[in-house]
Design a protein around this motif. Structure first.
Motif, PDB file in Angstrom:
ATOM      1  N   TYR A  66      50.068  34.269  35.349  1.00  0.00           N
ATOM      2  CA  TYR A  66      48.679  34.110  36.301  1.00  0.00           C
ATOM      3  C   TYR A  66      48.486  35.037  37.360  1.00  0.00           C
ATOM      4  O   TYR A  66      47.859  34.485  37.912  1.00  0.00           O
ATOM      5  CB  TYR A  66      48.493  32.483  36.077  1.00  0.00           C
ATOM      6  CG  TYR A  66      49.104  31.914  37.318  1.00  0.00           C
ATOM      7  CD1 TYR A  66      48.920  31.520  37.971  1.00  0.00           C
ATOM      8  CD2 TYR A  66      50.253  31.096  36.293  1.00  0.00           C
ATOM      9  CE1 TYR A  66      49.917  30.828  38.702  1.00  0.00           C
ATOM     10  CE2 TYR A  66      51.117  29.854  36.511  1.00  0.00           C
ATOM     11  CZ  TYR A  66      50.603  30.044  38.099  1.00  0.00           C
ATOM     12  OH  TYR A  66      51.126  28.838  38.889  1.00  0.00           O
ATOM     13  N   ALA A 105      45.897  38.789  36.492  1.00  0.00           N
ATOM     14  CA  ALA A 105      45.760  38.265  35.148  1.00  0.00           C
ATOM     15  C   ALA A 105      44.216  38.901  34.978  1.00  0.00           C
ATOM     16  O   ALA A 105      43.722  39.502  33.450  1.00  0.00           O
ATOM     17  CB  ALA A 105      45.636  36.632  34.853  1.00  0.00           C
ATOM     18  N   ARG A 106      43.146  38.117  35.956  1.00  0.00           N
ATOM     19  CA  ARG A 106      41.500  39.351  35.421  1.00  0.00           C
ATOM     20  C   ARG A 106      41.971  40.928  35.487  1.00  0.00           C
ATOM     21  O   ARG A 106      40.992  41.556  34.128  1.00  0.00           O
ATOM     22  CB  ARG A 106      40.625  39.336  37.012  1.00  0.00           C
ATOM     23  CG  ARG A 106      38.953  39.255  36.803  1.00  0.00           C
ATOM     24  CD  ARG A 106      38.622  38.937  37.661  1.00  0.00           C
ATOM     25  NE  ARG A 106      38.151  37.502  37.747  1.00  0.00           N
ATOM     26  CZ  ARG A 106      37.431  36.223  37.137  1.00  0.00           C
ATOM     27  NH1 ARG A 106      36.815  37.055  36.411  1.00  0.00           N
ATOM     28  NH2 ARG A 106      37.668  35.440  37.581  1.00  0.00           N
ATOM     29  N   ALA A 122      42.884  41.750  32.078  1.00  0.00           N
ATOM     30  CA  ALA A 122      42.222  41.273  30.984  1.00  0.00           C
ATOM     31  C   ALA A 122      42.009  42.427  30.993  1.00  0.00           C
ATOM     32  O   ALA A 122      41.559  43.267  30.286  1.00  0.00           O
ATOM     33  CB  ALA A 122      42.242  40.117  31.356  1.00  0.00           C
ATOM     34  N   LEU A 149      43.563  33.943  24.671  1.00  0.00           N
ATOM     35  CA  LEU A 149      44.546  34.466  24.781  1.00  0.00           C
ATOM     36  C   LEU A 149      44.944  33.101  23.778  1.00  0.00           C
ATOM     37  O   LEU A 149      45.137  31.760  24.242  1.00  0.00           O
ATOM     38  CB  LEU A 149      45.108  34.459  26.129  1.00  0.00           C
ATOM     39  CG  LEU A 149      46.718  34.437  26.898  1.00  0.00           C
ATOM     40  CD1 LEU A 149      46.486  35.093  28.098  1.00  0.00           C
ATOM     41  CD2 LEU A 149      47.337  33.074  27.159  1.00  0.00           C
ATOM     42  N   THR A 177      48.780  30.522  24.254  1.00  0.00           N
ATOM     43  CA  THR A 177      49.541  29.977  24.449  1.00  0.00           C
ATOM     44  C   THR A 177      50.566  28.738  24.501  1.00  0.00           C
ATOM     45  O   THR A 177      49.781  27.957  23.587  1.00  0.00           O
ATOM     46  CB  THR A 177      49.597  29.983  26.502  1.00  0.00           C
ATOM     47  OG1 THR A 177      50.949  30.211  26.986  1.00  0.00           O
ATOM     48  CG2 THR A 177      48.888  29.529  26.700  1.00  0.00           C
ATOM     49  N   LEU A 201      49.359  26.668  32.271  1.00  0.00           N
ATOM     50  CA  LEU A 201      48.286  28.396  31.510  1.00  0.00           C
ATOM     51  C   LEU A 201      47.335  28.323  31.315  1.00  0.00           C
ATOM     52  O   LEU A 201      46.279  28.614  31.778  1.00  0.00           O
ATOM     53  CB  LEU A 201      49.251  29.269  31.264  1.00  0.00           C
ATOM     54  CG  LEU A 201      49.261  30.776  31.485  1.00  0.00           C
ATOM     55  CD1 LEU A 201      48.914  31.246  32.342  1.00  0.00           C
ATOM     56  CD2 LEU A 201      49.974  31.149  30.068  1.00  0.00           C
ATOM     57  N   THR A 202      47.265  27.938  29.719  1.00  0.00           N
ATOM     58  CA  THR A 202      45.780  27.596  29.583  1.00  0.00           C
ATOM     59  C   THR A 202      44.425  26.613  30.575  1.00  0.00           C
ATOM     60  O   THR A 202      43.318  26.825  31.111  1.00  0.00           O
ATOM     61  CB  THR A 202      45.603  26.335  28.142  1.00  0.00           C
ATOM     62  OG1 THR A 202      46.123  25.191  28.718  1.00  0.00           O
ATOM     63  CG2 THR A 202      46.028  27.436  27.178  1.00  0.00           C
ATOM     64  N   LEU A 243      43.943  29.403  32.921  1.00  0.00           N
ATOM     65  CA  LEU A 243      43.383  31.169  33.058  1.00  0.00           C
ATOM     66  C   LEU A 243      41.795  31.073  32.864  1.00  0.00           C
ATOM     67  O   LEU A 243      41.143  31.924  33.067  1.00  0.00           O
ATOM     68  CB  LEU A 243      44.555  30.994  31.934  1.00  0.00           C
ATOM     69  CG  LEU A 243      45.092  32.000  31.747  1.00  0.00           C
ATOM     70  CD1 LEU A 243      45.633  32.160  30.504  1.00  0.00           C
ATOM     71  CD2 LEU A 243      45.634  33.520  32.960  1.00  0.00           C
ATOM     72  N   TYR A 255      39.814  32.801  34.941  1.00  0.00           N
ATOM     73  CA  TYR A 255      40.420  34.433  35.278  1.00  0.00           C
ATOM     74  C   TYR A 255      39.712  35.078  33.979  1.00  0.00           C
ATOM     75  O   TYR A 255      39.632  36.473  34.005  1.00  0.00           O
ATOM     76  CB  TYR A 255      42.231  34.494  34.938  1.00  0.00           C
ATOM     77  CG  TYR A 255      43.030  34.434  36.032  1.00  0.00           C
ATOM     78  CD1 TYR A 255      43.059  35.591  37.022  1.00  0.00           C
ATOM     79  CD2 TYR A 255      43.718  32.939  36.634  1.00  0.00           C
ATOM     80  CE1 TYR A 255      43.707  35.163  38.145  1.00  0.00           C
ATOM     81  CE2 TYR A 255      44.466  32.892  37.931  1.00  0.00           C
ATOM     82  CZ  TYR A 255      44.416  33.788  38.690  1.00  0.00           C
ATOM     83  OH  TYR A 255      45.315  33.504  39.589  1.00  0.00           O
ATOM     84  N   TYR A 268      39.339  34.384  30.793  1.00  0.00           N
ATOM     85  CA  TYR A 268      40.492  34.559  29.646  1.00  0.00           C
ATOM     86  C   TYR A 268      39.682  33.443  28.809  1.00  0.00           C
ATOM     87  O   TYR A 268      39.447  32.568  29.653  1.00  0.00           O
ATOM     88  CB  TYR A 268      41.954  34.133  29.759  1.00  0.00           C
ATOM     89  CG  TYR A 268      42.329  35.670  29.759  1.00  0.00           C
ATOM     90  CD1 TYR A 268      42.979  36.210  29.453  1.00  0.00           C
ATOM     91  CD2 TYR A 268      43.087  35.262  31.326  1.00  0.00           C
ATOM     92  CE1 TYR A 268      43.381  37.163  29.354  1.00  0.00           C
ATOM     93  CE2 TYR A 268      43.001  36.967  31.754  1.00  0.00           C
ATOM     94  CZ  TYR A 268      43.885  37.485  30.902  1.00  0.00           C
ATOM     95  OH  TYR A 268      44.476  38.540  31.193  1.00  0.00           O
ATOM     96  N   PRO A 304      41.601  30.391  26.762  1.00  0.00           N
ATOM     97  CA  PRO A 304      42.830  30.230  26.322  1.00  0.00           C
ATOM     98  C   PRO A 304      43.010  29.108  24.886  1.00  0.00           C
ATOM     99  O   PRO A 304      41.884  28.120  25.292  1.00  0.00           O
ATOM    100  CB  PRO A 304      43.550  29.765  27.251  1.00  0.00           C
ATOM    101  CG  PRO A 304      42.414  29.288  28.085  1.00  0.00           C
ATOM    102  CD  PRO A 304      41.066  29.869  27.672  1.00  0.00           C
TER     103      PRO A 304
END
Length: 409
Positions: free
Chosen positions: A357, A361-362, A365, A373, A375, A380-381, A384, A387, A389, A391
């Motif tokens: 991240y 990250a954007r 993608a 994504l 994970t 991280l979830t 993100l 960004y 995503y 997740p």
């Protein structure tokens, strides 16, 4: 705020412009947060990836790095958080040339300041773990919460400029988790279930973090039926810090300051069980069953996590990009032990010294066509979605299945 003789000399400019800038920054921060004085710190850890710094931040570092060597060198061991790229993999990740160039400028400036380019968020597992009572200036929230809670060290969440200032002066404002009173328990969490997998520990940390919801609240957790390991506590704390801005927790019978966590009778407990963790996991279950990329990151993977990943990937083939990210300290051991070869035989990439991240990250993608994504990192979830995503939080085994099939089953 009271200053000692050294800090006063820095403020007068007797130790150079860099240290004068640093101590003036600390006076402003300490004044705002009610610090009575400065406390000497043994180590600083700087979060300053080039995406966060931008051109202006990098230019500031370069101005400091251009000062006379005796004036610009850090006074205590100062290390870095993950960088914005793994330079050896930037092209494969489709990072732009300007991103890599900005990151190289950042690294060059840090090196000129005498900063050790450790590029890791798991320094407590790989560099030099602090001991109970040591005062530190740690920037990464996962680092600070782990070291405060599991090791009994003392640090606040130090923003990039504050951690750099600590490196230059050897001090930091004495407020927050440097003080005994701020380290006491604020709420009691009774767990009716003990997680078994890392993503469940992260999800439990997310639940507790939301219940705390405040940097100044310290959860006390009890009811676990076993002592969690370092990687479990790593995911637990990193997620708690991410979901709730929590900087410290206690676990009865596990963490060193839990025995006297409450000054008086504890408050009524809040019960957290498997259903609460399942509900958080369910928040990241939408968006269909197709997956575009699988990422193991945030925090970086330990050697033991890499060993487990290698075992799970043996004889299998990833059909969508699978990125596993570790520290520069762990990566050579993984190479030497054959773990890197086993992981990459599946088509996965084992990256070093970065964090997903913090690596544009954007833009990743957009360049790679990634949206969905998978994970096993709750932290991280939580990040993100900002960004772009979608997740999904799964176990390591489920993530590997998704990487190999291209779908979430």
């Amino acid at each position: 705020m009271r200053l000692g003789d050294e800090a006063e000399a820095m403020r007068r400019g007797e130790m150079g412009a860099a240290r004068r800038w640093a101590v003036e920054h600390q006076i402003r921060v300490g004044g705002y947060l009610g610090a009575g004085d400065l406390v000497a710190v043994r180590q600083a850890h700087i979060m300053a990836d080039s995406e966060s710094l931008g051109e202006a931040g990098v230019a500031l570092l370069e101005r400091l790095a251009a000062m006379p060597k005796t004036e610009r060198q850090v006074r205590i061991p100062t290390i870095t958080d993950p960088r914005g790229t793994d330079f050896g993999a930037a092209a494969r990740l489709r990072q732009r040339d300007w991103m890599v160039a900005l990151e190289r400028r950042t690294c060059d400036a840090f090196a000129a300041l005498g900063i050790l380019m450790t590029d890791t968020c798991i320094n407590y597992q790989t560099i030099m773990p602090p001991v109970r009572g040591e005062h530190m200036a740690y920037g990464d929230t996962g680092v600070a919460i782990y070291c405060n809670s599991v090791l009994g060290a003392r640090s606040n969440f130090e923003g990039g400029p504050s951690a750099l200032a600590a490196g230059l002066t050897g001090f930091t404002p004495r407020y927050g988790y440097h003080l005994d009173r701020c380290r006491r328990g604020s709420l009691l969490i009774e767990t009716a279930w003990t997680p078994g997998a890392l993503h469940e520990w992260g999800a439990l940390g997310g639940v507790v973090g939301r219940l705390a919801g405040d940097y100044w609240r310290v959860p006390v957790v009890r009811g676990q039926d076993r002592v969690p390991g370092s990687d479990e506590l790593k995911h637990f704390g990193a997620a708690m810090a991410s979901f709730g801005s929590v900087a410290m927790f206690h676990i009865e019978g596990v963490t060193p300051e839990a025995v006297d966590a409450f000054d008086a009778a504890p408050p009524a407990p809040i019960t957290v069980g498997r259903s609460d963790v399942a509900a958080l996991l369910g928040e990241y279950a939408g968006g269909g069953d197709a997956v575009d990329v699988v990422v193991f990151s945030a925090p970086q993977l330990s050697l033991l996590e890499l060993r487990l990943l290698a075992e799970r990937l043996d004889g299998r083939r990833a059909t969508v990009p699978l990125l596993a990210i570790t520290s520069p300290q762990v990566k050579p051991d993984a190479d030497r032990m054959g773990l890197t070869a086993r992981i990459e035989a599946s088509g996965a990439m084992l990256l070093s010294g970065m964090c997903f991240y913090q690596s544009y990250a954007r833009e990743l993608a957009e360049a790679n066509g990634w949206k969905r994504l998978a994970t096993n990192s709750a932290k991280l979830t939580n990040i993100l979605g900002g960004y772009g995503y979608a997740p999904v939080l799964l176990s390591m085994d489920q993530c590997i299945d998704a990487a190999c099939s291209g779908r979430i089953r």
